[in-house]
Design an enzyme around this catalytic site. Sequence first.
Site, PDB file in Angstrom:
ATOM      1  CD  GLN A 123      23.409 -70.183 104.723  1.00  0.00           C
ATOM      2  OE1 GLN A 123      23.950 -70.716 105.680  1.00  0.00           O
ATOM      3  NE2 GLN A 123      22.278 -69.500 104.817  1.00  0.00           N
ATOM      4  CE1 TYR A 162      26.053 -66.109 111.121  1.00  0.00           C
ATOM      5  CE2 TYR A 162      26.981 -67.497 109.412  1.00  0.00           C
ATOM      6  CZ  TYR A 162      26.259 -67.360 110.573  1.00  0.00           C
ATOM      7  OH  TYR A 162      25.739 -68.467 111.182  1.00  0.00           O
ATOM      8  NE  ARG A 205      10.782 -70.970 113.241  1.00  0.00           N
ATOM      9  CZ  ARG A 205      10.306 -69.869 113.812  1.00  0.00           C
ATOM     10  NH1 ARG A 205      10.292 -69.751 115.130  1.00  0.00           N
ATOM     11  NH2 ARG A 205       9.833 -68.892 113.064  1.00  0.00           N
TER      12      ARG A 205
END
Length: 405
Positions: free
Chosen positions: A103, A173, A350
């Site tokens: 990423q 971001y 998760r």
Amino acid sequence: MKDSPAPDVLAPAKLGPVTLRNRVIKAATFEGATPEALVSDRLIEYHRRPAAGGVGMTTVAYCAVAPEGRTERRQIWMRPEALPGLRRLTEAVHAEGAAVSAQLGHAGPVADARSNGLPSLAPGRMFNPLAMRMGRAATEDDIARIIGAHGEAARLAAEAGFDAVEVHLGHNYFASSFLSPRLNRRRDGYGGSLENRAKVALGVLREVRAAVGDRIAVTAKLNMDDGVPGGLWLDESLQVAQWIERDGTLDALELTAGSSLLNPMYLFRGDAPVPEFAATFPQPQRLGVRLLGKRFLVAYPYRPAFLLDSARQFRAALRDLPLILLGGITDREGMDLAMAEGFSFVAMGRALLREPDLIRRIERDSAARSLCIHCNRCMPTIYSGTRCVLVEPALPRPAARPGPA
């Protein structure tokens, strides 16, 4: 594509030039495992485990394209010094039969200037509540440098043996902050109209594609909405996605939501672990977080496939661009639903942190259910080594809190 039979989520699939052994991607989740801003043995093991556990591809997060683009100083930033460790990581994942993606992104206003020792950059001068100091407005030279840095980072990723890169266009971001009407009040060619606000995101994707060609796959993570008043919303995000499809720069688009700067729990859903976050701070900040943290860490109810309703609109609006469904995909039922709805891949976070071998379990038993309870107590562990606190013991605390991630 939309009218074709639903594919088998556990069968091999093409992602651009890469063939994955199945359509399950481990989503990019910050590992807290790079104390020297370089690959560590813990980082390699963090990704080797879900690779051994059956995912088609795991995603390394977060590889900043510039030193000031880190959310804190201990994150990897892409430079030649990082290549030997990155090669060890990609080789370890490949040895388990999985692909691996890096990423890439620039944290922009989410960067912790205090931790990095460098100013954070945003569309305009603004106060950064994460670093408790002012960030500066990015100049046109800054924008050009950061766009170019994405291309160089992608080249390094390909050289290190990554099968794909995922460009971070979400969570407010750098590129996402330019898309946001709330954060971007510029009056030059990068502000105002959506066309102007999208120049950074589209320019980054063009730069990355030009840098790697068809050697590796290129994906991106795009906000469907920021989850804050005045932020990016579905109508504008849909248009950006259509422009991305028009440009032909991506092999797949992952759909996300929320703002790391203003509303981080909007992406995760489930419990808001305010006491656990407070415990990562020294006093008196700890008391302040305990008293006021619920204003920032807003709890949203969890339900399976919680981003699907919004993501359906993107599937309907786009012709052929493969889409990756993220958010509450934890079992075979959810995966099959995603395939039936026209999505090409699913991303899991998760659930794989709790059980790295979950995909192997589902392969053996289609009725298998994830043990993740969505307590989100994994989130504060980013400061000491990201893990599920229900199954992994506490790690030694760092000498100093590195800053937000």
